[in-house]
Design a protein around this motif. Structure first.
Motif, PDB file in Angstrom:
ATOM      1  N   MET A   1       0.855  -1.178   0.000  1.00 14.00           N
ATOM      2  CA  MET A   1       0.000   0.000   0.000  1.00 14.00           C
ATOM      3  C   MET A   1       0.894   1.233   0.000  1.00 14.00           C
ATOM      4  SD  MET A   1      -3.052   0.892   2.658  1.00 14.00           S
ATOM      5  CE  MET A   1      -3.818  -0.677   2.233  1.00 14.00           C
ATOM      6  N   THR A   2       0.578   2.253  -0.771  1.00 18.52           N
ATOM      7  CA  THR A   2       1.429   3.421  -0.899  1.00 18.52           C
ATOM      8  C   THR A   2       0.609   4.689  -0.761  1.00 18.52           C
ATOM      9  OG1 THR A   2       1.155   3.399  -3.291  1.00 18.52           O
ATOM     10  CG2 THR A   2       3.060   2.218  -2.391  1.00 18.52           C
ATOM     11  N   GLY A   3       1.335   5.826  -0.792  1.00 15.62           N
ATOM     12  CA  GLY A   3       0.701   7.135  -0.835  1.00 15.62           C
ATOM     13  C   GLY A   3       0.007   7.510   0.459  1.00 15.62           C
ATOM     14  N   GLN A   4      -0.939   8.466   0.346  1.00 17.84           N
ATOM     15  CA  GLN A   4      -1.606   9.016   1.516  1.00 17.84           C
ATOM     16  C   GLN A   4      -2.499   8.003   2.216  1.00 17.84           C
ATOM     17  OE1 GLN A   4      -1.098  12.067   2.857  1.00 17.84           O
ATOM     18  NE2 GLN A   4       0.535  12.326   1.345  1.00 17.84           N
ATOM     19  N   ASN A   5      -2.716   6.839   1.611  1.00 16.30           N
ATOM     20  CA  ASN A   5      -3.529   5.803   2.244  1.00 16.30           C
ATOM     21  C   ASN A   5      -2.790   5.093   3.375  1.00 16.30           C
ATOM     22  OD1 ASN A   5      -5.744   6.214   0.549  1.00 16.30           O
ATOM     23  ND2 ASN A   5      -4.810   4.942  -1.054  1.00 16.30           N
ATOM     24  N   PHE A   6      -1.464   5.326   3.442  1.00 16.00           N
ATOM     25  CA  PHE A   6      -0.684   4.650   4.482  1.00 16.00           C
ATOM     26  C   PHE A   6      -0.146   5.694   5.454  1.00 16.00           C
ATOM     27  CE2 PHE A   6       2.682   2.347   6.547  1.00 16.00           C
ATOM     28  CZ  PHE A   6       2.127   1.077   6.693  1.00 16.00           C
ATOM     29  N   HIS A   7      -0.297   5.420   6.768  1.00 15.69           N
ATOM     30  CA  HIS A   7       0.089   6.387   7.801  1.00 15.69           C
ATOM     31  C   HIS A   7       1.260   5.849   8.624  1.00 15.69           C
ATOM     32  CE1 HIS A   7      -0.278   9.684  10.617  1.00 15.69           C
ATOM     33  NE2 HIS A   7      -0.248   8.804  11.618  1.00 15.69           N
ATOM     34  N   ILE A   8       2.274   6.684   8.810  1.00 13.06           N
ATOM     35  CA  ILE A   8       3.437   6.357   9.642  1.00 13.06           C
ATOM     36  C   ILE A   8       3.380   7.234  10.883  1.00 13.06           C
ATOM     37  CG2 ILE A   8       5.936   6.166   9.771  1.00 13.06           C
ATOM     38  CD1 ILE A   8       4.769   4.441   7.616  1.00 13.06           C
ATOM     39  N   SER A   9       3.320   6.620  12.045  1.00 13.18           N
ATOM     40  CA  SER A   9       3.353   7.356  13.312  1.00 13.18           C
ATOM     41  C   SER A   9       4.672   7.058  14.012  1.00 13.18           C
ATOM     42  CB  SER A   9       2.180   6.937  14.207  1.00 13.18           C
ATOM     43  OG  SER A   9       2.283   7.533  15.474  1.00 13.18           O
ATOM     44  N   VAL A  10       5.483   8.105  14.231  1.00 13.84           N
ATOM     45  CA  VAL A  10       6.799   7.932  14.852  1.00 13.84           C
ATOM     46  C   VAL A  10       6.813   8.627  16.207  1.00 13.84           C
ATOM     47  CG1 VAL A  10       9.279   8.322  14.648  1.00 13.84           C
ATOM     48  CG2 VAL A  10       7.929   7.837  12.603  1.00 13.84           C
ATOM     49  N   GLU A  11       7.189   7.883  17.236  1.00 12.60           N
ATOM     50  CA  GLU A  11       7.411   8.469  18.557  1.00 12.60           C
ATOM     51  C   GLU A  11       8.897   8.377  18.872  1.00 12.60           C
ATOM     52  OE1 GLU A  11       6.093   8.061  23.241  1.00 12.60           O
ATOM     53  OE2 GLU A  11       6.060   6.295  21.948  1.00 12.60           O
ATOM     54  N   LEU A  12       9.506   9.526  19.138  1.00 16.05           N
ATOM     55  CA  LEU A  12      10.918   9.566  19.503  1.00 16.05           C
ATOM     56  C   LEU A  12      11.011   9.513  21.023  1.00 16.05           C
ATOM     57  CD1 LEU A  12      13.776   9.859  18.367  1.00 16.05           C
ATOM     58  CD2 LEU A  12      13.516  12.331  18.544  1.00 16.05           C
ATOM     59  N   VAL A  13      11.666   8.466  21.533  1.00 11.85           N
ATOM     60  CA  VAL A  13      11.732   8.243  22.971  1.00 11.85           C
ATOM     61  C   VAL A  13      13.160   8.449  23.449  1.00 11.85           C
ATOM     62  CG1 VAL A  13      11.383   6.573  24.831  1.00 11.85           C
ATOM     63  CG2 VAL A  13       9.845   6.582  22.850  1.00 11.85           C
ATOM     64  N   CYS A  14      13.362   9.418  24.316  1.00 13.23           N
ATOM     65  CA  CYS A  14      14.681   9.627  24.913  1.00 13.23           C
ATOM     66  C   CYS A  14      14.737   8.801  26.193  1.00 13.23           C
ATOM     67  CB  CYS A  14      14.914  11.103  25.206  1.00 13.23           C
ATOM     68  SG  CYS A  14      16.544  11.442  25.905  1.00 13.23           S
TER      69      CYS A  14
END
Length: 561
Positions: A1-14
């Motif tokens: 699946m590509t494009g705006q249909n796929f969501h990446i959620s990134v949490e940066l943890v120190c």
């Protein structure tokens, strides 16, 4: 699946990977070096389970190999750990991170994993934050999105202990979100501002709000391609409502070396030189902040990388506040160090015990003198037991036997050390017959003594290798690098506190420090206070050696009631 249909959620943890609740943890393994850091953290929770698998060869390490280990019955906050092979460290290339990321991304998609926590694979092993994000993470995301069948999103927790690494990673993630190919996805980033890092650091690294915490990064030292060193600094004052002060500055390498070489163990340490060192490196604003905060004596904790480790920070002075290391607790921590759980003091032990190892190589009169001072100071206390291994008795086998007996609280070593800059965990203490107890040896021992005290004893037999082939006098930078390397090796092996010296200490100062230090420790005072007391006593008899003593560890820890 590509494009705006796929969501990446990134949490940066120190902070600590093991504190993140997720479906799966990702750990990278090289073929030819022992795992550490995040691996060791998880292994501690699993009580040695994955280290046993590693030693049995069950976790792989070949480039791109993915091995899954089930942890559903453990106390970990993830159901599985995925070990991904990085190949031989000597052959590492950024392109390999791209391959690893793609293989791992497809594997995660096939497994149906939608929430995953990863360390920045390869960071600290020759790869940069840019390499980690643009090769490893980009490869993982693109391949996962292409092969995901049952989900339209992926949640990634990227975890690192270093506040500086978190800042760099955040910058690279923000850039990657705009890169052609990756920007076609829908992104969300839990962005970590410096003030947020301060809050995270207080929780994850257990910073004391009553202390000044200085985070200093200078990169590898010395730089070979430029005459300048890039210094980055974050200062978190005690009880600071305004958060942190950040400084980035370019430092002239020649001038830095001149400042360092002033503190050589032979020349008296002056107030003016101490102020100049502090101002040159920290800048007037931070020096003023420190001076104002520390008239009332709160501790200073200096977190540093390898480049900043060889600066004699204990020699600093502030305007109107001479030699703060003699007036308050002044300790060091490694930026990359993982949190080692401090076990509670064992109330069932019959006595507090010190293992004193003296001159195993039979060529150090100064070590024998120091051993005598320590022995007399300890024997005056009926509540303290002492085991002495002198000269030929101090074999590698006997030292390891004593360490494995789990009965000692402190190891006080007066002798030679072996330092291998290419393999820091292979560094260690030289025993009789030139055999070495290494950091790797320590890592295999349960319930190590809480503290290692090492005095940098030297004769003309200064080693570049174990056989004493290099008889030239080491520079102050060489001495610092060796003793910092020994501290790192010891603490990675599981020792909680390391007290060492840069240069050989005079007999009067060694006696004064030992009496002041052990008096405070055995009276139940905090380690940082005991080191400060030792420096104060040494200051009375030496205008040089008081600044020689360095402490790594939590200054608020107490190791004796």
């Amino acid at each position: 699946m590509t494009g705006q249909n796929f969501h990446i959620s990134v949490e940066l943890v120190c902070g600590n990977l093991a504190n993140v609740e997720t479906d799966l943890y990702i750990i990278g393994l090289f073929e030819d070096i022992a795992p550490k850091m995040a691996f060791s953290t998880l292994d501690g929770v699993l009580e040695g389970e994955i280290m046993e698998l590693y030693r049995a060869g069950a976790l792989g390490g070949h480039l791109g190999q993915v091995i899954s280990h089930d942890t559903t019955t453990s106390d970990l906050l993830a159901d599985r750990i995925a070990f991904v092979g990085l190949g031989p460290i000597s052959q590492r290339r950024p392109q390999d991170l791209w391959q690893v990321g793609k293989l791992l991304g497809k594997w995660l998609a096939d497994e149906g994993v939608i929430d995953v926590a990863t360390v920045p694979i390869g960071l600290g092993s020759g790869f940069s934050s840019h390499d980690v994000i643009w090769y490893y993470l980009a490869g993982l995301i693109s391949e996962y999105a292409e092969h995901a069948k049952t989900t339209t999103s992926l949640k990634l927790h990227v975890c690192d202990f270093s506040v500086f690494n978190c800042l760099d990673l955040r910058t690279e993630i923000e850039r990657a979100m705009l890169q052609k190919g990756l920007k076609s996805y829908s992104w969300s980033l839990t962005s970590t501002r410096v003030d947020d890092l301060v809050a995270a650091s207080r929780v994850m690294m257990e910073l004391s709000e009553d202390a000044s915490n200085l985070f200093i990064r200078m990169g590898e030292f010395p730089q070979k391609t430029t005459n300048r060193v890039e210094l980055e600094l974050i200062h978190i004052p005690p009880n600071a409502p305004a958060g942190a002060t950040t400084v980035r500055r370019s430092v002239d390498l020649t001038l830095l070396q001149q400042h360092i070489h002033q503190f050589n163990g032979a020349t008296p340490i002056g107030f003016k030189e101490g102020v100049n060192l502090a101002t040159f490196l920290l800048g007037e604003h931070v020096v003023t902040e420190l001076a104002q905060a520390h008239h009332h004596g709160p501790p200073i904790v200096l977190w540093h990388d390898a480049g900043a480790s060889i600066v004699p920070w204990e020699s600093m002075s502030f305007p109107e506040l001479a030699f703060p290391a003699t007036r308050m607790s002044f300790s060091r921590r490694f930026l990359t160090s993982r949190k080692i759980a401090n076990p509670s003091i064992n109330d069932k032990k019959q006595e507090f015990s010190v293992l004193l190892i003296v001159d195993p190589t039979c060529d150090l009169p100064g070590a024998r003198s120091e051993g005598g001072h320590v022995r007399r100071a300890l024997q005056a206390r009926p509540d303290v037991g002492i085991v002495i291994l002198g000269q030929d008795e101090a074999t590698r086998e006997r030292v390891l036997e004593e360490l494995q007996a789990r009965k000692h609280d402190i190891v006080h070593f007066a002798g030679h050390a072996f330092y291998d800059p290419a393999n820091r965990e292979g560094s260690g203490l030289i025993c009789a017959g030139d055999k070495v107890v290494t950091g790797h040896d320590l890592s295999g021992i349960e319930n190590l003594p809480r503290m290692l005290i090492f005095n940098a004893c030297e004769t003309g037999r200064i080693r570049s290798g174990r056989n004493g082939s290099n008889k030239s006098e080491p520079t102050i930078a060489n001495r610092m690098e060796r003793n910092i390397g020994l501290a790192e090796a010891s603490m990675s092996g599981g020792v909680h506190h390391f007290i060492g010296t840069y240069w050989p200490v005079g007999d009067a100062a060694a006696k004064a420090f030992s009496i002041g230090f052990y008096t405070y420790i055995l009276d139940g005072r905090a380690v940082g206070e005991a080191v400060m007391r030792g420096r104060q006593e040494a200051f009375k008899v030496s205008d040089v050696d008081w600044a020689d003593y360095i402490h790594y560890g939590d200054p608020t820890d107490r190791i004796h009631h």
